[in-house]
Design an enzyme around this catalytic site. Structure first.
Site, PDB file in Angstrom:
ATOM      1  N   HIS A  70      47.866-109.803  60.397  1.00  0.00           N
ATOM      2  CA  HIS A  70      46.548-110.376  60.103  1.00  0.00           C
ATOM      3  C   HIS A  70      46.054-111.231  61.270  1.00  0.00           C
ATOM      4  O   HIS A  70      46.831-111.893  61.958  1.00  0.00           O
ATOM      5  CB  HIS A  70      46.555-111.164  58.794  1.00  0.00           C
ATOM      6  CG  HIS A  70      47.439-112.370  58.748  1.00  0.00           C
ATOM      7  ND1 HIS A  70      47.010-113.636  59.122  1.00  0.00           N
ATOM      8  CD2 HIS A  70      48.721-112.534  58.343  1.00  0.00           C
ATOM      9  CE1 HIS A  70      47.989-114.502  58.937  1.00  0.00           C
ATOM     10  NE2 HIS A  70      49.036-113.873  58.481  1.00  0.00           N
ATOM     11  N   ASP A  72      43.542-113.653  60.986  1.00  0.00           N
ATOM     12  CA  ASP A  72      43.063-114.998  60.654  1.00  0.00           C
ATOM     13  C   ASP A  72      44.192-116.020  60.703  1.00  0.00           C
ATOM     14  O   ASP A  72      45.377-115.674  60.634  1.00  0.00           O
ATOM     15  CB  ASP A  72      42.408-115.014  59.270  1.00  0.00           C
ATOM     16  CG  ASP A  72      43.386-114.720  58.144  1.00  0.00           C
ATOM     17  OD1 ASP A  72      44.199-113.787  58.289  1.00  0.00           O
ATOM     18  OD2 ASP A  72      43.340-115.426  57.117  1.00  0.00           O
ATOM     19  N   ASP A 133      51.214-117.550  63.216  1.00  0.00           N
ATOM     20  CA  ASP A 133      50.981-116.882  61.937  1.00  0.00           C
ATOM     21  C   ASP A 133      49.514-116.474  61.882  1.00  0.00           C
ATOM     22  O   ASP A 133      48.669-117.286  61.530  1.00  0.00           O
ATOM     23  CB  ASP A 133      51.339-117.826  60.794  1.00  0.00           C
ATOM     24  CG  ASP A 133      51.151-117.215  59.421  1.00  0.00           C
ATOM     25  OD1 ASP A 133      50.971-115.998  59.331  1.00  0.00           O
ATOM     26  OD2 ASP A 133      51.172-117.977  58.432  1.00  0.00           O
ATOM     27  N   GLU A 167      43.910-112.819  55.376  1.00  0.00           N
ATOM     28  CA  GLU A 167      45.192-112.812  54.668  1.00  0.00           C
ATOM     29  C   GLU A 167      45.541-114.190  54.145  1.00  0.00           C
ATOM     30  O   GLU A 167      46.108-114.334  53.052  1.00  0.00           O
ATOM     31  CB  GLU A 167      46.299-112.304  55.605  1.00  0.00           C
ATOM     32  CG  GLU A 167      47.635-112.034  54.918  1.00  0.00           C
ATOM     33  CD  GLU A 167      48.592-113.221  54.910  1.00  0.00           C
ATOM     34  OE1 GLU A 167      49.668-113.113  54.293  1.00  0.00           O
ATOM     35  OE2 GLU A 167      48.252-114.267  55.518  1.00  0.00           O
ATOM     36  N   GLU A 168      45.210-115.220  54.911  1.00  0.00           N
ATOM     37  CA  GLU A 168      45.603-116.576  54.547  1.00  0.00           C
ATOM     38  C   GLU A 168      44.899-117.087  53.292  1.00  0.00           C
ATOM     39  O   GLU A 168      45.341-118.066  52.693  1.00  0.00           O
ATOM     40  CB  GLU A 168      45.344-117.539  55.712  1.00  0.00           C
ATOM     41  CG  GLU A 168      46.189-117.293  56.946  1.00  0.00           C
ATOM     42  CD  GLU A 168      47.661-117.604  56.749  1.00  0.00           C
ATOM     43  OE1 GLU A 168      48.050-118.002  55.640  1.00  0.00           O
ATOM     44  OE2 GLU A 168      48.423-117.443  57.715  1.00  0.00           O
ATOM     45  N   ASP A 190      54.901-110.149  59.967  1.00  0.00           N
ATOM     46  CA  ASP A 190      54.352-111.430  59.513  1.00  0.00           C
ATOM     47  C   ASP A 190      55.457-112.363  59.015  1.00  0.00           C
ATOM     48  O   ASP A 190      55.205-113.291  58.259  1.00  0.00           O
ATOM     49  CB  ASP A 190      53.321-111.173  58.398  1.00  0.00           C
ATOM     50  CG  ASP A 190      52.485-112.400  58.056  1.00  0.00           C
ATOM     51  OD1 ASP A 190      52.423-113.338  58.884  1.00  0.00           O
ATOM     52  OD2 ASP A 190      51.901-112.435  56.959  1.00  0.00           O
ATOM     53  N   HIS A 373      51.246-123.037  59.664  1.00  0.00           N
ATOM     54  CA  HIS A 373      50.136-123.752  59.026  1.00  0.00           C
ATOM     55  C   HIS A 373      50.050-125.220  59.427  1.00  0.00           C
ATOM     56  O   HIS A 373      49.299-125.974  58.812  1.00  0.00           O
ATOM     57  CB  HIS A 373      50.194-123.670  57.487  1.00  0.00           C
ATOM     58  CG  HIS A 373      50.069-122.294  56.949  1.00  0.00           C
ATOM     59  ND1 HIS A 373      49.831-122.031  55.611  1.00  0.00           N
ATOM     60  CD2 HIS A 373      50.142-121.073  57.554  1.00  0.00           C
ATOM     61  CE1 HIS A 373      49.780-120.717  55.417  1.00  0.00           C
ATOM     62  NE2 HIS A 373      49.969-120.131  56.588  1.00  0.00           N
TER      63      HIS A 373
END
Length: 402
Positions: A70, A72, A133, A167-168, A190, A373
């Site tokens: 992903h 994002d 990520d 995705e997040e 991922d 994150h």
């Protein structure tokens, strides 16, 4: 280093797909790079998805496999003006990030750093997340694609590439066109720790609780007001603290976790995420939440509530166990890359969770990233190289075993 400097943060409050148009900025660059290495069908669609095909180099009939990551980054921490830094030849020292000296990566707090002595660590500068990520996964797929295109003597079947937005925020495959993709099996890049392959995720539900209280002028509220805010506070404070909470659980333990609150004295609402590896236990968590609300509401007879629970995704192991060759081939590829495979369960979800239930069985492979994150996010270059090798070996294993 290039990809993480492009802000692709997603936004759960946006109704569009992609949720932020800036995600397409990375998609456009990826398409340009794919076209430049000779993948002629690479394109970005209107929803922000990148599709591409690496043509088969074998006469065998090989299942079409896809590699997916992903684009994002998480809304939990800023992804704007990311300044990536390479810390060469890490020797176990504290890594103090220059733009905020309070952000320090310590060996005692990041256990996998002990395996990185002599390696090169990439971090952000201390003001943002890094975006490993999942831009580490994106970079690894792009590097593997380049290698395969430059080495057509490597035997492999048709390989599909899919880069997704959002995705997040749990919407990563909402608009994915699996018919156009045309893959039979897939792997998301991922994951986290070197050598890990994940065939199990949480099953997940989302819950929304709305409290309808009784409002009155605060100067004349005695015997009249039942504040929805205070009722909601009672519910939150009544949640278990030593079990069933995100803060108190690990491994295969599930939880009930409040993620947002808002409201007034008249009406207040909270959103929750419910998680467990077992669907029956997940259902029980919803019943527990409902019973807590009912118990609290006894003290507020004039007020009412609604609790809505909706499915978000389910444990992909339910699907993957039907196709043992997917994991077997993944484990073989890890071994060929010189790694000790570790099969893990994800205390979370990936695009692969929903893809599996949409008819595209899809386990998750490591990228080497850690501390996702947040501002301490990091990845080792050498671990990323091993992820690239794993992708290349996977392509070969599927061809050999066809």
């Amino acid at each position: 280093m290039k990809y993480v400097q492009i802000d692709t943060q997603s936004d759960a409050s946006s109704p569009t797909t992609p949720s932020t148009s800036k995600q397409k900025n990375l998609g456009k660059i990826l398409v340009e790079e794919l076209l430049a290495i000779g993948i002629s069908d690479a394109h970005l669609d209107e929803h922000g998805y990148v599709y591409a095909t690496i043509a088969s180099t074998t006469e065998k009939t090989v299942p079409v496999i896809c590699f997916c990551s992903h684009m994002d980054t998480s809304p939990d921490s800023s992804g704007e003006n990311v300044k990536p830094i390479v810390h060469r030849n890490y020797q176990g020292e504290d890594l103090v990030l220059p733009d905020d000296n309070n952000i320090v990566l310590r060996l005692s707090e990041h256990k996998d750093l002990k395996n990185q002595i002599g390696n090169d660590i990439i971090t952000a500068s201390g003001l943002t997340l890094l975006g490993a990520d999942d831009k580490a996964g994106v970079a690894e797929i792009m590097e593997a694609a380049t290698y395969l295109m430059q080495n057509p003597q490597i035997k492999h079947g048709t390989i599909k590439i899919l880069f997704t937005p959002d995705e997040e925020i749990g919407r990563g495959v909402d608009k994915a066109d699996l018919k156009k993709l045309g893959a039979e099996f897939a792997y998301t890049m991922d994951g986290e720790t070197l050598g890990s392959i994940e065939d199990e995720t949480f099953s997940a539900d989302g819950a929304k609780l709305v409290i309808n209280g009784v409002s009155a002028h605060p100067g004349f509220a005695k015997g009249k007001m039942e504040s929805a805010i205070k009722i909601l506070a009672d519910v939150i404070s009544s949640l278990p603290k030593d079990r069933l909470s995100a803060e108190s659980t690990s491994q295969k333990e599930g939880f009930i976790h409040p993620v947002g609150i808002s409201g007034t004295a008249e009406q207040a609402e909270a959103s929750f995420i419910l998680r467990d590896f077992d669907n029956d236990l997940l259902k029980a968590h919803g019943e527990t939440l409902d019973s807590i609300v009912k118990e609290v509401m006894i003290s507020y007879p004039k007020s009412t509530y609604t609790l809505t629970i909706k499915e978000q995704y389910r444990n992909m192991k339910e699907v993957l166990d039907k196709y043992p060759q997917i994991m077997a081939n993944g484990i073989e590829a890890l071994k060929r890359a010189g790694l000790t495979p570790v099969t893990r369960s994800i205390r979370g979800g990936t695009d692969g969770s929903r893809l599996s239930f949409m008819g595209l069985p899809c386990p998750n492979i490591f990228t080497g990233g850690h501390a996702f994150h947040g501002k301490q996010e990091w990845v080792a270059i050498q671990d990323m190289v091993k992820a690239v090798e794993t992708i290349v070996h996977l392509a070969q294993v599927w061809e050999e075993r066809a």
